[in-house]
Design a protein around this motif. Sequence first.
Motif, short mmCIF file in Angstrom:
data_model
loop_
_atom_site.label_atom_id
_atom_site.label_comp_id
_atom_site.label_asym_id
_atom_site.label_seq_id
_atom_site.Cartn_x
_atom_site.Cartn_y
_atom_site.Cartn_z
N TYR A 38 0.84 -1.20 0.00
CA TYR A 38 0.00 0.00 0.00
C TYR A 38 0.88 1.25 0.00
O TYR A 38 0.51 2.28 -0.56
CB TYR A 38 -0.94 0.02 1.21
CG TYR A 38 -2.02 -1.04 1.14
CD1 TYR A 38 -2.72 -1.26 -0.04
CD2 TYR A 38 -2.32 -1.83 2.24
CE1 TYR A 38 -3.70 -2.25 -0.11
CE2 TYR A 38 -3.29 -2.81 2.18
CZ TYR A 38 -3.98 -3.02 1.00
OH TYR A 38 -4.93 -4.00 0.92
N TYR A 93 -6.65 -3.18 -3.33
CA TYR A 93 -6.93 -1.90 -2.68
C TYR A 93 -8.20 -1.96 -1.84
O TYR A 93 -8.33 -1.24 -0.85
CB TYR A 93 -7.01 -0.79 -3.72
CG TYR A 93 -5.67 -0.24 -4.12
CD1 TYR A 93 -4.85 0.41 -3.18
CD2 TYR A 93 -5.19 -0.39 -5.42
CE1 TYR A 93 -3.60 0.90 -3.54
CE2 TYR A 93 -3.93 0.10 -5.79
CZ TYR A 93 -3.14 0.75 -4.83
OH TYR A 93 -1.91 1.23 -5.17
N GLN A 96 -7.56 -2.47 1.80
CA GLN A 96 -6.67 -1.55 2.51
C GLN A 96 -7.20 -1.11 3.87
O GLN A 96 -6.48 -1.13 4.87
CB GLN A 96 -6.38 -0.32 1.64
CG GLN A 96 -5.36 0.63 2.28
CD GLN A 96 -4.77 1.60 1.26
OE1 GLN A 96 -5.24 1.70 0.13
NE2 GLN A 96 -3.73 2.30 1.66
#
Lengths: 150, 150
Positions: A38, A93, A96
């Motif tokens: 990330y 993502y 995340q």
Amino acid sequence: MLHSDLSIIARGSETFMSRCLGDFGITAAEVILLIYLYGHDNSRQEDLAEYFMLDKGTIAKTLQKLEKKEIIERIVNKEDQREKVSCLTDKGYALQDVCTDLVRLWHETMFQGITAEEGKIFERTVHKIAANVTENLEKWEHVYGRANAS
Amino acid sequence: MLHSDLSIIARGSETFMSRCLGDFGITAAEVILLIYLYGHDNSRQEDLAEYFMLDKGTIAKTLQKLEKKEIIERIVNKEDQREKVSCLTDKGYALQDVCTDLVRLWHETMFQGITAEEGKIFERTVHKIAANVTENLEKWEHVYGRANAS
DNA sequence: ATAAATTAGTTGTAAGAACAACGGTTGCCA
DNA sequence: TGGCAACCGTTGTTCTTACAACTAATTTAT
């Protein structure tokens, strides 16, 4: 005893992640790489191995699993075809928030009843010790090599 | 990053022990139990598991290996036949100097360039954090249990 | 320009550990 | 006293990791 305390913390982190992640289809080893990505998308495997001081084979296998789950893609660098960079997918993502939440929760767990000042000193010392360990790893390799050669 | 530093130290200790012990026929996991037994001969497996926060199955398997190598004996407690206590043999005591030397060397490696004061604070904080982790392990078990039940 | 050395990643093997299901003991209590 | 729960250790499975041998690509040196 210092050794067992350090070991308890390290293994505890793995157990914590493993138990909390059960429903998300990713494992403790995978989430650690994921969280790093990330902040450092498109990392080379060799760089991941160096950052975590993990064997490059270990990195390769964990990334393969993340790729199979379509959480990352691995793309060969056209400029140097030996290299592969790992890129997060949309599915990657999407995880995340969950991952950063888990990290926050783990830190809160560890630092209960510990002052901010004490925590700062602790982190600094841990970092120094990790650096000492990293440097000396090479020396042990030499010892090992000699033992094998004789 | 804190997590990777702690992981590097814990894994580094294992690698260090493993590489240094190659010639003595014992492994990193075995030497940790062995060192504890020098101070706590005749320990029950359950107590070892609790002290190290290791799974009782893991303890059982490691002790079996030490027994096979005749470094310890495991004796059933006549008063409670569920229990086995692990006792060091002569061969086990013969390794004591090597083991304590390795622990000293590892500590020196870790604490290079770190003051005695800083080291004391560090050890105290590590112990507090390990206690936090240990306490919270049970909470995660409950979370895990509920998740499974639903 | 070609051979040798280095570098990046892959794969098989083995050690370490968690988890879960199991079997034998002991303790409790109704 | 007979049954049930708790306790201690064992075992099979899976995940994580280190190590070593390997392939392929690139760089260096001659």
